[in-house]
Design a protein around this motif. Structure first.
Motif, PDB file in Angstrom:
ATOM      1  N   ASP A 341       0.819  -1.211   0.000  1.00 28.55           N
ATOM      2  CA  ASP A 341       0.000   0.000   0.000  1.00 28.55           C
ATOM      3  C   ASP A 341       0.851   1.259   0.000  1.00 28.55           C
ATOM      4  N   SER A 342       1.964   1.216   0.713  1.00 28.71           N
ATOM      5  CA  SER A 342       2.822   2.398   0.786  1.00 28.71           C
ATOM      6  C   SER A 342       3.389   2.754  -0.583  1.00 28.71           C
ATOM      7  N   ASP A 343       3.688   1.727  -1.398  1.00 33.70           N
ATOM      8  CA  ASP A 343       4.187   1.982  -2.756  1.00 33.70           C
ATOM      9  C   ASP A 343       3.088   2.548  -3.646  1.00 33.70           C
ATOM     10  N   LEU A 344       1.881   1.999  -3.522  1.00 37.97           N
ATOM     11  CA  LEU A 344       0.768   2.515  -4.307  1.00 37.97           C
ATOM     12  C   LEU A 344       0.495   3.976  -3.981  1.00 37.97           C
ATOM     13  N   ALA A 345       0.578   4.316  -2.724  1.00 41.12           N
ATOM     14  CA  ALA A 345       0.284   5.684  -2.284  1.00 41.12           C
ATOM     15  C   ALA A 345       1.327   6.684  -2.774  1.00 41.12           C
ATOM     16  N   ARG A 346       2.502   6.191  -3.174  1.00 40.83           N
ATOM     17  CA  ARG A 346       3.562   7.093  -3.648  1.00 40.83           C
ATOM     18  C   ARG A 346       3.603   7.227  -5.165  1.00 40.83           C
ATOM     19  N   ILE A 347       2.735   6.504  -5.888  1.00 41.38           N
ATOM     20  CA  ILE A 347       2.735   6.603  -7.355  1.00 41.38           C
ATOM     21  C   ILE A 347       2.331   8.022  -7.774  1.00 41.38           C
ATOM     22  N   GLN A 365     -12.184  -5.899  -6.502  1.00 41.36           N
ATOM     23  CA  GLN A 365     -12.217  -5.073  -5.298  1.00 41.36           C
ATOM     24  C   GLN A 365     -10.873  -5.072  -4.577  1.00 41.36           C
ATOM     25  N   ALA A 366     -10.284  -6.248  -4.433  1.00 40.54           N
ATOM     26  CA  ALA A 366      -9.027  -6.364  -3.693  1.00 40.54           C
ATOM     27  C   ALA A 366      -7.834  -5.838  -4.470  1.00 40.54           C
ATOM     28  N   ASN A 367      -8.008  -5.637  -5.771  1.00 39.44           N
ATOM     29  CA  ASN A 367      -6.875  -5.233  -6.597  1.00 39.44           C
ATOM     30  C   ASN A 367      -7.088  -3.874  -7.262  1.00 39.44           C
ATOM     31  N   THR A 368      -7.918  -3.808  -8.304  1.00 35.74           N
ATOM     32  CA  THR A 368      -8.087  -2.547  -9.026  1.00 35.74           C
ATOM     33  C   THR A 368      -8.716  -1.469  -8.157  1.00 35.74           C
ATOM     34  N   VAL A 369      -9.833  -1.797  -7.489  1.00 32.87           N
ATOM     35  CA  VAL A 369     -10.512  -0.789  -6.656  1.00 32.87           C
ATOM     36  C   VAL A 369      -9.609  -0.371  -5.501  1.00 32.87           C
ATOM     37  N   HIS A 370      -8.930  -1.322  -4.906  1.00 34.32           N
ATOM     38  CA  HIS A 370      -8.017  -1.014  -3.807  1.00 34.32           C
ATOM     39  C   HIS A 370      -6.893  -0.092  -4.268  1.00 34.32           C
ATOM     40  N   ALA A 371      -6.314  -0.398  -5.424  1.00 32.05           N
ATOM     41  CA  ALA A 371      -5.237   0.453  -5.950  1.00 32.05           C
ATOM     42  C   ALA A 371      -5.759   1.855  -6.266  1.00 32.05           C
ATOM     43  N   HIS A 372      -6.952   1.926  -6.832  1.00 36.80           N
ATOM     44  CA  HIS A 372      -7.541   3.229  -7.148  1.00 36.80           C
ATOM     45  C   HIS A 372      -7.725   4.075  -5.890  1.00 36.80           C
ATOM     46  N   ASP A 373      -8.115   3.433  -4.803  1.00 42.49           N
ATOM     47  CA  ASP A 373      -8.322   4.163  -3.545  1.00 42.49           C
ATOM     48  C   ASP A 373      -7.019   4.746  -2.999  1.00 42.49           C
ATOM     49  N   LEU A 374      -5.885   4.132  -3.357  1.00 43.22           N
ATOM     50  CA  LEU A 374      -4.606   4.553  -2.797  1.00 43.22           C
ATOM     51  C   LEU A 374      -3.770   5.436  -3.713  1.00 43.22           C
ATOM     52  N   ILE A 375      -3.880   5.255  -5.019  1.00 45.15           N
ATOM     53  CA  ILE A 375      -3.042   6.019  -5.955  1.00 45.15           C
ATOM     54  C   ILE A 375      -3.596   7.434  -6.087  1.00 45.15           C
ATOM     55  N   PRO A 376      -2.830   8.429  -5.731  1.00 43.49           N
ATOM     56  CA  PRO A 376      -3.325   9.809  -5.748  1.00 43.49           C
ATOM     57  C   PRO A 376      -3.808  10.237  -7.141  1.00 43.49           C
ATOM     58  N   GLY A 377      -5.003  10.770  -7.200  1.00 43.89           N
ATOM     59  CA  GLY A 377      -5.533  11.315  -8.443  1.00 43.89           C
ATOM     60  C   GLY A 377      -5.838  10.307  -9.524  1.00 43.89           C
ATOM     61  N   SER A 378      -5.848   9.020  -9.210  1.00 41.01           N
ATOM     62  CA  SER A 378      -6.065   8.003 -10.253  1.00 41.01           C
ATOM     63  C   SER A 378      -7.513   7.987 -10.715  1.00 41.01           C
TER      64      SER A 378
END
Length: 424
Positions: A341-347, A365-378
């Protein structure tokens, strides 16, 4: 290890056995006793993968053929497709066939060669060029042996007729979209394909973008017999081909399209593969007139993971990223996530994620939606199903939508969004 049987060996053997003699039918072939004609299998990559769609017989040299005398009953076509090597006893291959193909039309092309159009389409079996090894999780190029039989003489405009005594199959498929990609090997031994459109006068001295397509798990290598073909990356789906279409090329100002092929599968060791992909990008960028501020990355499934991984390792390399049904969670469940998660949040790379809610392979949900929630501005496009031209595909195949420039937000489609992104 069982000895590998080459495609060329099987094709040549099968083709040479496909002869014909029609008793009672007068034959004319420039006074020769035997009329031998080569034929080519023409293929096209549909949304669901590549199929043989027609056959071209090299008949122009035989004389001026009268097309009015050709019918769908003039020839019949039998097709056999088998694995290029023995399948392990504990594995199974999908996609093999041994059947008659339906001839839907017969015509002459601009050279005077006979073209047999074959029945094909999404969900139709018996025309594919790839087989899927279930145990290995890999697509392979099938060995295709087509047998042609002539049932009526070919009429010429000079009132003579032709009977073909021997049909010889060309060893290579003809697929203009696939053939437009040149084949290469990097200094580290990774194979890749590259599409470079012939630049128009307006683009000849202008730097052009580079689009990097990262394939899914089924298009990698690392089979027990070292199968590594540099072809399935283009033939299994339209992921890379979509960006090479005239429509995409107009949107992306004549972009180069790069498709590396993993020596196994990206998720096996993303941190090791990242610099190998970067090496190819650097080499292609150095050799060609590429705009370093407009390098884009997109990928599906395994490649969706790897496109995200590339933006965590090389935070300033890409102008945009399009991960499709990618994996970030742990595999198998319960372990460490593939991308923390920390890496996703820094993209910081502009990112547009795509998937379908009914994906049976990668939990959206566990992958695409989760990544979307963490990647800034995605951004994210979440489909209910994967449907194209009335045919419903496996829900995992959401890359079909990106290959057709379907995802849109507020009226802006995904290719136009990508093309408008520039690295600062």
């Amino acid at each position: 290890m069982a000895p590998r049987i080459s495609r060329r060996t099987i094709l040549t053997a099968g083709a040479s056995a496909a002869g014909l003699s029609l008793p009672g039918v007068a034959a004319y072939a420039d006074d020769r006793a035997t009329t031998s004609v080569r034929f080519t299998l023409n293929a096209r990559v549909l949304d669901g993968g590549e199929q043989v769609t027609s056959i071209t017989l090299r008949t122009s040299r035989l004389g001026p053929i009268d097309p009015a005398g050709l019918t769908t009953d003039t020839f019949s076509v039998h097709a056999k497709a088998v694995s290029p090597f023995p399948v392990a006893p504990d594995d199974i291959i999908f996609g093999e066939y041994d059947l008659d193909r339906t001839v839907t039309a017969v015509r002459l092309d601009h050279r005077g060669d006979i073209v047999l159009e074959l029945s094909h389409g999404e969900g139709q079996s018996g025309g594919g060029t790839l087989g899927y090894l279930a145990g290995a999780g890999r697509n392979v190029m099938l060995d295709l042996v087509y047998t042609l039989t002539q049932h009526a003489p070919i009429p010429l405009r000079n009132d003579r007729t032709i009977t073909i005594d021997n049909f010889v199959q060309d060893p290579r498929l003809s697929d203009p979209e696939v053939d437009a990609f040149s084949s290469h090997i990097s200094g580290s031994g990774m194979k890749y394909r590259l599409h470079s459109r012939t630049a128009s006068h307006a683009l000849r001295h202008k730097k052009r973008p580079l689009i990097v397509w990262l394939h899914g798990g089924g298009e990698g290598a690392s089979l027990p017999n070292d199968y590594y073909d540099n072809e399935t990356t283009l033939r299994a789906n339209r992921g890379a081909l979509g960006f090479a279409t005239p429509q995409a090329q107009r949107i992306f100002d004549g972009a180069y399209v790069l498709a590396p092929q993993s020596t196994s599968y990206w998720m096996e060791d993303g941190p090791r593969f990242a610099p190998l992909i970067h090496e190819i990008i650097s080499d292609v960028t150095r050799r060609h007139h590429i705009d370093r501020n407009r390098i884009y990355v997109a990928g599906c499934s395994n490649g969706g993971y790897m496109s995200l991984k590339m933006t965590t390792v090389y935070s300033t390399l890409f102008a945009a990223s399009v991960p499709i049904c990618g994996v970030v969670a742990s595999l198998p469940p319960g372990g460490a996530p593939l991308i923390p998660d920390s890496d996703l949040a820094r993209i910081s790379t502009p990112t547009w994620l795509v998937t379908s809610r009914d994906d049976p392979t990668v939990d959206p949900q566990a992958n695409t939606v989760h990544a979307h929630d963490l990647i800034p501005g995605s951004l994210m496009t979440l489909y209910d199903h994967v449907v194209r031209d009335g045919h419903q595909f496996n829900g995992h195949w959401s890359w079909i939508y990106v290959a057709r420039n379907d995802p849109s937000i507020s009226g802006t489609h995904i290719w136009q969004w990508m093309a408008a992104r520039h690295r600062h």
